[in-house]
Write a protein that holds these residues in place. Sequence first.
Motif, PDB file in Angstrom:
ATOM      1  N   GLU A  20       4.592  76.123  26.959  1.00 37.96           N
ATOM      2  CA  GLU A  20       5.834  75.796  26.197  1.00 37.96           C
ATOM      3  C   GLU A  20       5.420  74.731  25.154  1.00 37.96           C
ATOM      4  O   GLU A  20       4.629  73.697  25.474  1.00 37.96           O
ATOM      5  CB  GLU A  20       7.190  75.424  26.927  1.00 37.96           C
ATOM      6  N   PRO A  21       6.463  74.650  24.036  1.00 40.25           N
ATOM      7  CA  PRO A  21       5.892  73.429  22.970  1.00 40.25           C
ATOM      8  C   PRO A  21       6.161  72.134  23.713  1.00 40.25           C
ATOM      9  O   PRO A  21       5.325  71.299  23.296  1.00 40.25           O
ATOM     10  CB  PRO A  21       7.143  73.676  21.837  1.00 40.25           C
ATOM     11  N   ASP A  22       7.005  71.753  24.381  1.00 41.64           N
ATOM     12  CA  ASP A  22       6.926  70.591  25.094  1.00 41.64           C
ATOM     13  C   ASP A  22       6.098  70.066  25.917  1.00 41.64           C
ATOM     14  O   ASP A  22       5.996  68.947  26.746  1.00 41.64           O
ATOM     15  CB  ASP A  22       8.602  70.411  25.708  1.00 41.64           C
ATOM     16  N   GLU A  23       5.224  71.068  26.641  1.00 44.37           N
ATOM     17  CA  GLU A  23       4.179  70.881  27.446  1.00 44.37           C
ATOM     18  C   GLU A  23       2.997  70.887  26.743  1.00 44.37           C
ATOM     19  O   GLU A  23       1.958  70.276  27.424  1.00 44.37           O
ATOM     20  CB  GLU A  23       3.858  72.235  28.412  1.00 44.37           C
ATOM     21  N   ILE A  24       2.920  70.602  25.434  1.00 45.50           N
ATOM     22  CA  ILE A  24       1.651  70.451  24.589  1.00 45.50           C
ATOM     23  C   ILE A  24       2.119  69.242  23.786  1.00 45.50           C
ATOM     24  O   ILE A  24       3.206  69.011  23.080  1.00 45.50           O
ATOM     25  CB  ILE A  24       1.229  71.762  23.808  1.00 45.50           C
ATOM     26  N   GLU A  25       0.860  68.451  23.558  1.00 50.07           N
ATOM     27  CA  GLU A  25       1.020  67.058  22.837  1.00 50.07           C
ATOM     28  C   GLU A  25      -0.110  67.337  21.789  1.00 50.07           C
ATOM     29  O   GLU A  25      -1.339  67.278  22.299  1.00 50.07           O
ATOM     30  CB  GLU A  25       0.779  65.989  23.621  1.00 50.07           C
ATOM     31  N   ILE A  26       0.201  66.954  20.442  1.00 48.98           N
ATOM     32  CA  ILE A  26      -0.795  66.817  19.513  1.00 48.98           C
ATOM     33  C   ILE A  26      -0.781  65.366  18.979  1.00 48.98           C
ATOM     34  O   ILE A  26       0.283  64.950  18.487  1.00 48.98           O
ATOM     35  CB  ILE A  26      -0.530  67.807  18.515  1.00 48.98           C
ATOM     36  N   VAL A  27      -1.922  64.708  18.780  1.00 48.36           N
ATOM     37  CA  VAL A  27      -1.727  63.553  18.273  1.00 48.36           C
ATOM     38  C   VAL A  27      -3.160  63.069  17.456  1.00 48.36           C
ATOM     39  O   VAL A  27      -4.372  63.772  18.002  1.00 48.36           O
ATOM     40  CB  VAL A  27      -2.125  62.317  19.516  1.00 48.36           C
TER      41      VAL A  27
END
Length: 153
Positions: free
Chosen positions: A59-66
């Motif tokens: 899900e989108p809230d389980e992925i982090e992009i930095v």
Amino acid sequence: MRSTFDLSPLYRSTVGFDRLLDMLDQAADVEPVPGWPSYNVEKVGEDCYRVVMAVAGFEPDEIEIVQKDSTLFISGRKQPKDETVQVLHQGISDRPFWQSFNLANYVTVTDAKLENGLLVIDLVREVPEELKPRRIEIASGGGPKTIEHEKAA
């Protein structure tokens, strides 16, 4: 360093050993696997790029992009599973992942979206105007120009 064992062939070919296999799975350390998930790096324009990553089940809230300086970090970690569902065979991986990309100077992320199990990250290279090459006109005749000449004119 502990090696990772893939128990999925056992799940596919055994019935009734679920508890034993679950204990083996839980005993193994869960570490991100290099090169997983699969991804493409695409050039979609003169200074436009795209990273497409296969993240089925996330899900989108389980992925982090930095983006930090010239490095793009992408990581994912699934939320705890619903304990009421017992999975006998898991073909869709939910293991955590971590991927990094070195970016060229002035490359920044412009958009990120999750569609049909694919994480699509758009990047663009925007060189500041003062750093772009510029044409210098060559003056002809009239001799050298100095500040005193300009004041007199």
